[in-house]
Design an enzyme around this catalytic site. Structure first.
Site, PDB file in Angstrom:
ATOM      1  N   HIS A  52       0.818  -1.203   0.000  1.00  0.00           N
ATOM      2  CA  HIS A  52       0.000   0.000   0.000  1.00  0.00           C
ATOM      3  C   HIS A  52       0.861   1.266   0.000  1.00  0.00           C
ATOM      4  O   HIS A  52       1.643   1.484   0.925  1.00  0.00           O
ATOM      5  CB  HIS A  52      -0.886  -0.022   1.254  1.00  0.00           C
ATOM      6  CG  HIS A  52      -1.857   1.106   1.346  1.00  0.00           C
ATOM      7  ND1 HIS A  52      -1.941   1.926   2.445  1.00  0.00           N
ATOM      8  CD2 HIS A  52      -2.789   1.546   0.470  1.00  0.00           C
ATOM      9  CE1 HIS A  52      -2.899   2.810   2.253  1.00  0.00           C
ATOM     10  NE2 HIS A  52      -3.427   2.613   1.064  1.00  0.00           N
ATOM     11  N   ARG A  53       0.726   2.070  -1.033  1.00  0.00           N
ATOM     12  CA  ARG A  53       1.565   3.269  -1.241  1.00  0.00           C
ATOM     13  C   ARG A  53       3.042   2.877  -1.215  1.00  0.00           C
ATOM     14  O   ARG A  53       3.893   3.611  -0.700  1.00  0.00           O
ATOM     15  CB  ARG A  53       1.276   4.352  -0.192  1.00  0.00           C
ATOM     16  CG  ARG A  53      -0.201   4.696  -0.056  1.00  0.00           C
ATOM     17  CD  ARG A  53      -0.464   5.808   0.938  1.00  0.00           C
ATOM     18  NE  ARG A  53      -1.853   5.787   1.387  1.00  0.00           N
ATOM     19  CZ  ARG A  53      -2.352   6.470   2.402  1.00  0.00           C
ATOM     20  NH1 ARG A  53      -1.560   7.289   3.079  1.00  0.00           N
ATOM     21  NH2 ARG A  53      -3.603   6.368   2.746  1.00  0.00           N
ATOM     22  N   GLU A  79       0.450  -0.328  -4.662  1.00  0.00           N
ATOM     23  CA  GLU A  79      -0.674   0.577  -4.871  1.00  0.00           C
ATOM     24  C   GLU A  79      -0.127   1.982  -4.759  1.00  0.00           C
ATOM     25  O   GLU A  79       0.790   2.238  -3.953  1.00  0.00           O
ATOM     26  CB  GLU A  79      -1.731   0.333  -3.790  1.00  0.00           C
ATOM     27  CG  GLU A  79      -3.024   1.112  -3.968  1.00  0.00           C
ATOM     28  CD  GLU A  79      -3.159   2.358  -3.113  1.00  0.00           C
ATOM     29  OE1 GLU A  79      -4.227   2.983  -3.132  1.00  0.00           O
ATOM     30  OE2 GLU A  79      -2.178   2.753  -2.419  1.00  0.00           O
ATOM     31  N   ASP A  81      -1.325   6.451  -5.346  1.00  0.00           N
ATOM     32  CA  ASP A  81      -2.434   7.391  -5.496  1.00  0.00           C
ATOM     33  C   ASP A  81      -2.045   8.473  -6.505  1.00  0.00           C
ATOM     34  O   ASP A  81      -0.935   9.010  -6.422  1.00  0.00           O
ATOM     35  CB  ASP A  81      -2.744   8.054  -4.147  1.00  0.00           C
ATOM     36  CG  ASP A  81      -3.041   7.030  -3.076  1.00  0.00           C
ATOM     37  OD1 ASP A  81      -4.132   6.443  -3.105  1.00  0.00           O
ATOM     38  OD2 ASP A  81      -2.164   6.792  -2.217  1.00  0.00           O
ATOM     39  N   HIS A  94      -0.897  10.958  -1.848  1.00  0.00           N
ATOM     40  CA  HIS A  94      -2.202  10.557  -1.311  1.00  0.00           C
ATOM     41  C   HIS A  94      -3.095  11.729  -0.898  1.00  0.00           C
ATOM     42  O   HIS A  94      -4.237  11.842  -1.332  1.00  0.00           O
ATOM     43  CB  HIS A  94      -2.035   9.616  -0.118  1.00  0.00           C
ATOM     44  CG  HIS A  94      -3.346   9.239   0.503  1.00  0.00           C
ATOM     45  ND1 HIS A  94      -3.914   9.951   1.547  1.00  0.00           N
ATOM     46  CD2 HIS A  94      -4.240   8.280   0.187  1.00  0.00           C
ATOM     47  CE1 HIS A  94      -5.082   9.413   1.860  1.00  0.00           C
ATOM     48  NE2 HIS A  94      -5.305   8.402   1.057  1.00  0.00           N
ATOM     49  N   GLU A 180      -4.571   4.091  -8.047  1.00  0.00           N
ATOM     50  CA  GLU A 180      -5.813   4.671  -7.518  1.00  0.00           C
ATOM     51  C   GLU A 180      -5.896   6.122  -7.956  1.00  0.00           C
ATOM     52  O   GLU A 180      -5.022   6.929  -7.609  1.00  0.00           O
ATOM     53  CB  GLU A 180      -5.856   4.584  -5.984  1.00  0.00           C
ATOM     54  CG  GLU A 180      -7.145   5.239  -5.490  1.00  0.00           C
ATOM     55  CD  GLU A 180      -7.253   5.382  -3.978  1.00  0.00           C
ATOM     56  OE1 GLU A 180      -6.534   4.701  -3.226  1.00  0.00           O
ATOM     57  OE2 GLU A 180      -8.094   6.214  -3.559  1.00  0.00           O
ATOM     58  N   LYS A 182      -7.324   9.605  -7.464  1.00  0.00           N
ATOM     59  CA  LYS A 182      -8.018  10.356  -6.412  1.00  0.00           C
ATOM     60  C   LYS A 182      -9.192  11.119  -7.021  1.00  0.00           C
ATOM     61  O   LYS A 182      -9.158  11.501  -8.197  1.00  0.00           O
ATOM     62  CB  LYS A 182      -7.071  11.366  -5.729  1.00  0.00           C
ATOM     63  CG  LYS A 182      -5.814  10.800  -5.123  1.00  0.00           C
ATOM     64  CD  LYS A 182      -6.005   9.577  -4.286  1.00  0.00           C
ATOM     65  CE  LYS A 182      -6.610   9.810  -2.915  1.00  0.00           C
ATOM     66  NZ  LYS A 182      -6.634   8.530  -2.131  1.00  0.00           N
ATOM     67  N   ASP A 302       0.111  -2.110   4.471  1.00  0.00           N
ATOM     68  CA  ASP A 302       1.309  -1.286   4.690  1.00  0.00           C
ATOM     69  C   ASP A 302       2.508  -2.161   5.033  1.00  0.00           C
ATOM     70  O   ASP A 302       3.641  -1.676   5.060  1.00  0.00           O
ATOM     71  CB  ASP A 302       1.055  -0.309   5.850  1.00  0.00           C
ATOM     72  CG  ASP A 302      -0.077   0.672   5.559  1.00  0.00           C
ATOM     73  OD1 ASP A 302      -0.186   1.125   4.409  1.00  0.00           O
ATOM     74  OD2 ASP A 302      -0.858   0.977   6.490  1.00  0.00           O
TER      75      ASP A 302
HETATM   76  O1  G3P Z   1      -6.593   1.658  -2.694  1.00  0.00           O
HETATM   77  C1  G3P Z   1      -6.715   1.256  -1.376  1.00  0.00           C
HETATM   78  C2  G3P Z   1      -6.615   2.410  -0.414  1.00  0.00           C
HETATM   79  O2  G3P Z   1      -5.452   3.114  -0.703  1.00  0.00           O
HETATM   80  C3  G3P Z   1      -7.810   3.322  -0.463  1.00  0.00           C
HETATM   81  O3  G3P Z   1      -7.769   4.359   0.430  1.00  0.00           O
HETATM   82  O4  G3P Z   1      -7.273   6.600   1.282  1.00  0.00           O
HETATM   83  O5  G3P Z   1      -5.519   4.844   1.401  1.00  0.00           O
HETATM   84  O6  G3P Z   1      -6.125   5.836  -0.781  1.00  0.00           O
HETATM   85  P1  G3P Z   1      -6.615   5.464   0.575  1.00  0.00           P
HETATM   86 MG    MG Z   2      -4.861   4.656  -2.111  1.00  0.00          MG
END
Ligand code: G3P
Ligand code: MG
Length: 314
Positions: A52-53, A79, A81, A94, A180, A182, A302
């Site tokens: 994640h990120r 992943e 953003d 993000h 992702e 935004k 994470d």
């Molecule tokens: O894509 C999964 C997750 O990242 C969604 O929420 O706010 O962390 O981008 P957020």
């Molecule tokens: Mg995200």
């Protein structure tokens, strides 16, 4: 004793010793088959682990370094953003504002609320997107000693990546990425953020290696229109009435739900209908184990190292 007999005896003894030794649990699962994203939604392979990120637990989120750390740990994809600069470049960050993850407030004191969408690419690239990690220690990994002082020093001056750079790195590593987008409703880039993302993915020849997701499901419709060959996933926070109907309607391959509101029945319903389920953001080992037992297609976490351990232990 004859040598052959002695050999047999030694073999039996060695076998007995091995049987008594504590069995190490595997730390890493087998590699995934190299399938296009759409085909990774089936049950025929192990669940995916998505950093994640990037490997956000141990490196500044949404930086190329965090992506590399995720790759090195064996995550199946990462992943990121996507937002945009005021002069039209797709960038990886993000929050809507630059405050939490950069030194924008110090460098540009008059620019409150420091919205990323109000800064040119040149301005964004003058920011330090790494030093905050050591100060905030968001997952207490500095305090615990996992992130060393040397590692911390290497975070200083990390840049906000452009989406192009992030994709080029992913391609260079032979990796996959969940992009992702935004929700930029109300910003000038609302009109083109989806289509330019599609264009860039196509230009880089990465349509089979990306999964595009968004909480803005209209963006997903636009993505399907702009590039039908790119797989899309519907991000949701709170549960929705008819998730399977929504996925069919959008032409999505997966549901990416907040794991906190997810239940076994939804996972089974969505999976039985042939779609993937990628819950976010799952960090506690017990939550990971429960979701894997329910049959999710993958975990967005994470801590991809822990995710891989949990997948291997299944
Ligand atoms: O894509 C999964 C997750 O990242 C969604 O929420 O706010 O962390 O981008 P957020
Ligand atoms: Mg995200």
């Amino acid at each position: 004793m004859k040598p052959a007999r002695l050999g047999q005896l030694l073999a039996v003894l060695a076998g007995a010793l091995l049987a008594c030794a504590p069995q190490e649990r595997p730390q890493t699962p087998p590699p995934l088959p190299s399938l296009p994203m759409e085909e990774l939604m089936t049950n025929e392979h192990r669940p995916l682990v998505i950093a994640h990120r990037g490997f956000r637990g141990i490196a500044p989120e949404n930086t190329l370094l965090a992506a590399r750390r995720g790759f090195e740990t064996g995550a199946d994809m990462w992943e990121l953003d996507v937002a945009t600069s005021s002069d039209g470049t797709l960038v990886v960050i993000h929050d809507d504002t630059l405050v939490r993850t950069t030194n924008a407030a110090a460098l540009f004191p008059g620019r409150s609320p420091w919205s990323v969408y109000d800064f040119t690419l040149e301005e964004l690239r003058s920011l330090d997107a790494g030093s905050w990690y050591g100060v905030a220690d968001p997952f207490k990994q500095v305090q615990s000693g996992r992130v060393s002082r040397d590692e911390l020093a290497s975070f200083k001056g990390l840049l906000i990546p452009t989406l192009r750079e992030a994709l080029e790195l992913t391609r260079e590593l032979g990796w996959r990425v969940n992009i992702e987008i935004k929700d930029a409703t109300g910003r000038p880039c609302d009109e083109w953020i989806v289509e330019r993302t599609a264009e860039l993915v196509r230009e880089l020849g990465m349509t089979a290696d990306v999964l595009v997701s968004s909480f803005n499901h209209e963006y997903l419709r636009r993505m399907k229109k702009a590039a039908p060959e790119i797989a899309i996933a519907a991000l949701i926070d709170k549960p929705i009435d008819d998730p399977v109907g929504r996925l069919r309607d959008l032409g999505a391959v997966a549901l990416n739900p907040n794991f906190k509101y997810l239940d076994r029945a939804t996972v089974e319903k969505v999976r039985n209908a042939g779609f993937g389920v990628f819950p976010w953001t799952v960090n506690a080992p017990a939550d990971m184990a429960r979701l894997l037992e329910w049959g999710v297609t993958g975990l967005i976490t994470d801590f991809p190292d822990e995710g891989l351990r949990q997948v291997a232990a299944q």
